[in-house]
Design a protein around this motif. Structure first.
Motif, PDB file in Angstrom:
ATOM      1  N   ASP A  26       0.853  -1.184   0.000  1.00 12.26           N
ATOM      2  CA  ASP A  26       0.000   0.000   0.000  1.00 12.26           C
ATOM      3  C   ASP A  26       0.896   1.244   0.000  1.00 12.26           C
ATOM      4  OD1 ASP A  26      -1.826   2.027   0.401  1.00 12.26           O
ATOM      5  OD2 ASP A  26      -3.017   0.917   1.876  1.00 12.26           O
ATOM      6  N   PRO A  27       1.353   1.693  -1.164  1.00 12.41           N
ATOM      7  CA  PRO A  27       2.290   2.817  -1.204  1.00 12.41           C
ATOM      8  C   PRO A  27       1.700   4.112  -0.684  1.00 12.41           C
ATOM      9  CG  PRO A  27       1.606   2.188  -3.425  1.00 12.41           C
ATOM     10  CD  PRO A  27       1.085   1.147  -2.515  1.00 12.41           C
ATOM     11  N   ASP A  28       0.404   4.330  -0.859  1.00 13.08           N
ATOM     12  CA  ASP A  28      -0.209   5.556  -0.351  1.00 13.08           C
ATOM     13  C   ASP A  28      -0.163   5.595   1.176  1.00 13.08           C
ATOM     14  OD1 ASP A  28      -0.764   6.403  -2.924  1.00 13.08           O
ATOM     15  OD2 ASP A  28      -2.805   5.579  -2.923  1.00 13.08           O
ATOM     16  N   ALA A  29      -0.489   4.470   1.806  1.00  8.65           N
ATOM     17  CA  ALA A  29      -0.429   4.410   3.265  1.00  8.65           C
ATOM     18  C   ALA A  29       1.008   4.571   3.749  1.00  8.65           C
ATOM     19  CB  ALA A  29      -1.004   3.082   3.754  1.00  8.65           C
ATOM     20  N   ALA A  30       1.953   4.017   3.005  1.00  6.88           N
ATOM     21  CA  ALA A  30       3.358   4.171   3.377  1.00  6.88           C
ATOM     22  C   ALA A  30       3.771   5.637   3.337  1.00  6.88           C
ATOM     23  CB  ALA A  30       4.237   3.346   2.437  1.00  6.88           C
ATOM     24  N   GLY A  31       3.354   6.335   2.293  1.00 13.01           N
ATOM     25  CA  GLY A  31       3.684   7.749   2.194  1.00 13.01           C
ATOM     26  C   GLY A  31       3.095   8.562   3.323  1.00 13.01           C
ATOM     27  N   ARG A  32       1.841   8.269   3.669  1.00  8.81           N
ATOM     28  CA  ARG A  32       1.198   9.008   4.763  1.00  8.81           C
ATOM     29  C   ARG A  32       1.906   8.739   6.087  1.00  8.81           C
ATOM     30  NH1 ARG A  32      -3.442   7.178   2.003  1.00  8.81           N
ATOM     31  NH2 ARG A  32      -3.759   5.498   3.522  1.00  8.81           N
ATOM     32  N   HIS A  33       2.259   7.482   6.327  1.00  7.91           N
ATOM     33  CA  HIS A  33       2.921   7.141   7.582  1.00  7.91           C
ATOM     34  C   HIS A  33       4.299   7.798   7.653  1.00  7.91           C
ATOM     35  CE1 HIS A  33       3.905   4.990  11.177  1.00  7.91           C
ATOM     36  NE2 HIS A  33       4.793   4.197  10.606  1.00  7.91           N
ATOM     37  N   ALA A  34       5.037   7.767   6.560  1.00  9.14           N
ATOM     38  CA  ALA A  34       6.359   8.383   6.533  1.00  9.14           C
ATOM     39  C   ALA A  34       6.273   9.879   6.823  1.00  9.14           C
ATOM     40  CB  ALA A  34       7.025   8.135   5.182  1.00  9.14           C
ATOM     41  N   ALA A  35       5.318  10.553   6.194  1.00 13.78           N
ATOM     42  CA  ALA A  35       5.167  11.992   6.413  1.00 13.78           C
ATOM     43  C   ALA A  35       4.811  12.294   7.866  1.00 13.78           C
ATOM     44  CB  ALA A  35       4.098  12.553   5.470  1.00 13.78           C
ATOM     45  N   ALA A  36       3.968  11.450   8.476  1.00 16.52           N
ATOM     46  CA  ALA A  36       3.599  11.647   9.871  1.00 16.52           C
ATOM     47  C   ALA A  36       4.797  11.438  10.795  1.00 16.52           C
ATOM     48  CB  ALA A  36       2.463  10.700  10.253  1.00 16.52           C
ATOM     49  N   LEU A  37       5.626  10.450  10.491  1.00 16.22           N
ATOM     50  CA  LEU A  37       6.812  10.205  11.311  1.00 16.22           C
ATOM     51  C   LEU A  37       7.759  11.395  11.279  1.00 16.22           C
ATOM     52  CD1 LEU A  37       7.529   6.485  10.351  1.00 16.22           C
ATOM     53  CD2 LEU A  37       6.733   7.318  12.575  1.00 16.22           C
ATOM     54  N   VAL A  38       7.956  11.949  10.102  1.00 10.33           N
ATOM     55  CA  VAL A  38       8.837  13.115   9.979  1.00 10.33           C
ATOM     56  C   VAL A  38       8.251  14.297  10.742  1.00 10.33           C
ATOM     57  CG1 VAL A  38       9.837  14.761   8.355  1.00 10.33           C
ATOM     58  CG2 VAL A  38       9.815  12.326   7.800  1.00 10.33           C
ATOM     59  N   THR A  63      11.431  -1.460  -4.197  1.00 11.51           N
ATOM     60  CA  THR A  63      11.657  -0.245  -4.976  1.00 11.51           C
ATOM     61  C   THR A  63      10.436   0.662  -4.947  1.00 11.51           C
ATOM     62  OG1 THR A  63      13.248  -1.343  -6.435  1.00 11.51           O
ATOM     63  CG2 THR A  63      12.177   0.637  -7.287  1.00 11.51           C
ATOM     64  N   ALA A  64       9.250   0.082  -5.094  1.00 13.90           N
ATOM     65  CA  ALA A  64       8.027   0.882  -5.084  1.00 13.90           C
ATOM     66  C   ALA A  64       7.831   1.572  -3.737  1.00 13.90           C
ATOM     67  CB  ALA A  64       6.824  -0.007  -5.402  1.00 13.90           C
ATOM     68  N   LEU A  65       8.141   0.871  -2.651  1.00 12.43           N
ATOM     69  CA  LEU A  65       8.031   1.471  -1.325  1.00 12.43           C
ATOM     70  C   LEU A  65       8.974   2.652  -1.190  1.00 12.43           C
ATOM     71  CD1 LEU A  65       6.940   1.333   1.626  1.00 12.43           C
ATOM     72  CD2 LEU A  65       8.937  -0.106   2.132  1.00 12.43           C
ATOM     73  N   LEU A  66      10.215   2.470  -1.607  1.00 10.00           N
ATOM     74  CA  LEU A  66      11.204   3.532  -1.520  1.00 10.00           C
ATOM     75  C   LEU A  66      10.753   4.764  -2.306  1.00 10.00           C
ATOM     76  CD1 LEU A  66      13.938   4.747  -0.839  1.00 10.00           C
ATOM     77  CD2 LEU A  66      14.970   3.266  -2.579  1.00 10.00           C
ATOM     78  N   ARG A  67      10.260   4.544  -3.506  1.00  7.76           N
ATOM     79  CA  ARG A  67       9.829   5.678  -4.323  1.00  7.76           C
ATOM     80  C   ARG A  67       8.627   6.394  -3.719  1.00  7.76           C
ATOM     81  NH1 ARG A  67      10.903   2.576 -10.064  1.00  7.76           N
ATOM     82  NH2 ARG A  67      13.048   3.316 -10.338  1.00  7.76           N
ATOM     83  N   ALA A  68       7.702   5.635  -3.143  1.00  8.47           N
ATOM     84  CA  ALA A  68       6.527   6.251  -2.526  1.00  8.47           C
ATOM     85  C   ALA A  68       6.917   7.097  -1.323  1.00  8.47           C
ATOM     86  CB  ALA A  68       5.525   5.170  -2.116  1.00  8.47           C
ATOM     87  N   VAL A  69       7.819   6.597  -0.520  1.00  9.05           N
ATOM     88  CA  VAL A  69       8.245   7.345   0.665  1.00  9.05           C
ATOM     89  C   VAL A  69       9.059   8.563   0.258  1.00  9.05           C
ATOM     90  CG1 VAL A  69       9.664   7.221   2.749  1.00  9.05           C
ATOM     91  CG2 VAL A  69       8.091   5.361   2.201  1.00  9.05           C
ATOM     92  N   ARG A  70       9.914   8.407  -0.731  1.00  9.60           N
ATOM     93  CA  ARG A  70      10.679   9.565  -1.202  1.00  9.60           C
ATOM     94  C   ARG A  70       9.754  10.658  -1.710  1.00  9.60           C
ATOM     95  NH1 ARG A  70      14.619  11.740   0.315  1.00  9.60           N
ATOM     96  NH2 ARG A  70      16.190  10.181  -0.183  1.00  9.60           N
TER      97      ARG A  70
END
Length: 296
Positions: A26-38, A63-70
């Motif tokens: 779930d790349p969208d959820a990963a991005g949201r979680h990463a942004a919240a952590l920061v 790779t997809a996870l890394l790109r979504a978080v970046r």
């Protein structure tokens, strides 16, 4: 003694990998979680590690996870990509893929299962370090890999220009102190109960699973210590200790307990989700921590 520099920040989260109800990335959820952590105080993120369930994610998913978080965090914090495997050739390929996908550094675990001798461990790390232009954080976790990265090996590897850090789960404070004192390697505690002790003897910070759910309280320990308030750092560390025990010392993997507290979707087999009793117990301990912090 040369003080270790924090090449990836001080307070790093070993981030979960969110999956959908169907078990897909779930790349969208990963991005949201990463942004919240920061936003909550993490100044570095580690992806595709133990907590990220890396043994059960594909190369394409990594790779997809890394790109979504970046995309979610931009250049605000360093991203360290886990690229470890039991196969040196595969690890090298993962390292190159991570570099192309925008990683700032690589987390490289000791090859597992085959239990290579120290000369082979050293050769493995050097091969990966030579494969890209990215700095390496070596991951010493013999409880999972079956092989220690001995202090003498770390002393030799410290001479490589791209070997810059160690994620330390060896439970050898004396050995870690020796390497910290003799090299410029940035040590990161990988075991929350040792975050403060290692920091006190010169470590750069931590890489934490518990930070998925309590990034602010964990960082506050380091902030207090840096401000010279060692009593305050000790008090804050003791407040977070029950959550660490509940998440990391109660028989369930950190990926399971973190996802139970976050409501972050499924885990991949062979892992199983936390049962209702375990999840309720985790939430109770977490609520107690929040209540104690409110009273400070």
């Amino acid at each position: 003694m040369t003080a270790p520099l924090p090449p990836f920040g001080r307070a790093l989260c070993a981030m979960i990998t969110p999956f959908t109800a169907a078990g897909e990335l779930d790349p969208d959820a990963a991005g949201r979680h990463a942004a919240a952590l920061v936003a909550d105080g993490c100044d570095g993120l580690v992806l595709n590690g133990t907590t990220g369930e890396s043994p059960t994610t594909s190369d394409a998913e990594k790779t997809a996870l890394l790109r979504a978080v970046r995309e979610a965090v931009g250049g605000r914090v360093p991203i360290v990509a886990g690229v470890g495997s039991a196969d040196t050739r595969h690890t090298v390929e993962l390292a190159r893929q991570a570099e192309r996908a925008g990683a700032d550094g690589l987390l490289v675990v000791t090859p597992y299962y085959s239990r290579p001798p120290q000369a082979a461990v050293e050769a493995h790390f050097r091969r990966v370090a030579d494969a890209t232009g990215l700095p390496l954080m070596l991951y010493d976790i013999p409880g999972r890999t079956g092989t220690r990265v001995e202090p003498e090996t770390l002393l030799r590897l410290a001479g490589h220009p791209r070997v810059v850090a160690v994620k330390d789960c060896a439970y050898d404070l004396m050995g870690s102190t020796r390497v910290i004192g003799a090299t410029s390697l940035a040590y990161y505690s990988g075991c929350e109960e040792l975050n403060l002790p290692l920091y006190a003897v010169g470590a750069a910070g931590y890489v934490s699973t518990v930070a998925n759910v309590a990034p602010g309280p964990l960082r506050a320990v380091l902030d207090a210590f840096d401000a010279g308030d060692t009593a305050g750092a000790t008090r804050l560390n003791l407040l977070t200790a029950p959550l660490t025990r509940a998440m990391m010392g109660a028989g369930l993997p950190g990926a399971v307990t973190a996802k139970a507290l976050l409501g972050a979707g499924s885990v991949r087999e062979p892992l199983q989700p936390a049962g209702r009793g375990a999840a309720d117990g985790l939430r109770e301990v977490y609520a107690e921590l929040l209540s104690a912090l409110d009273q400070l």
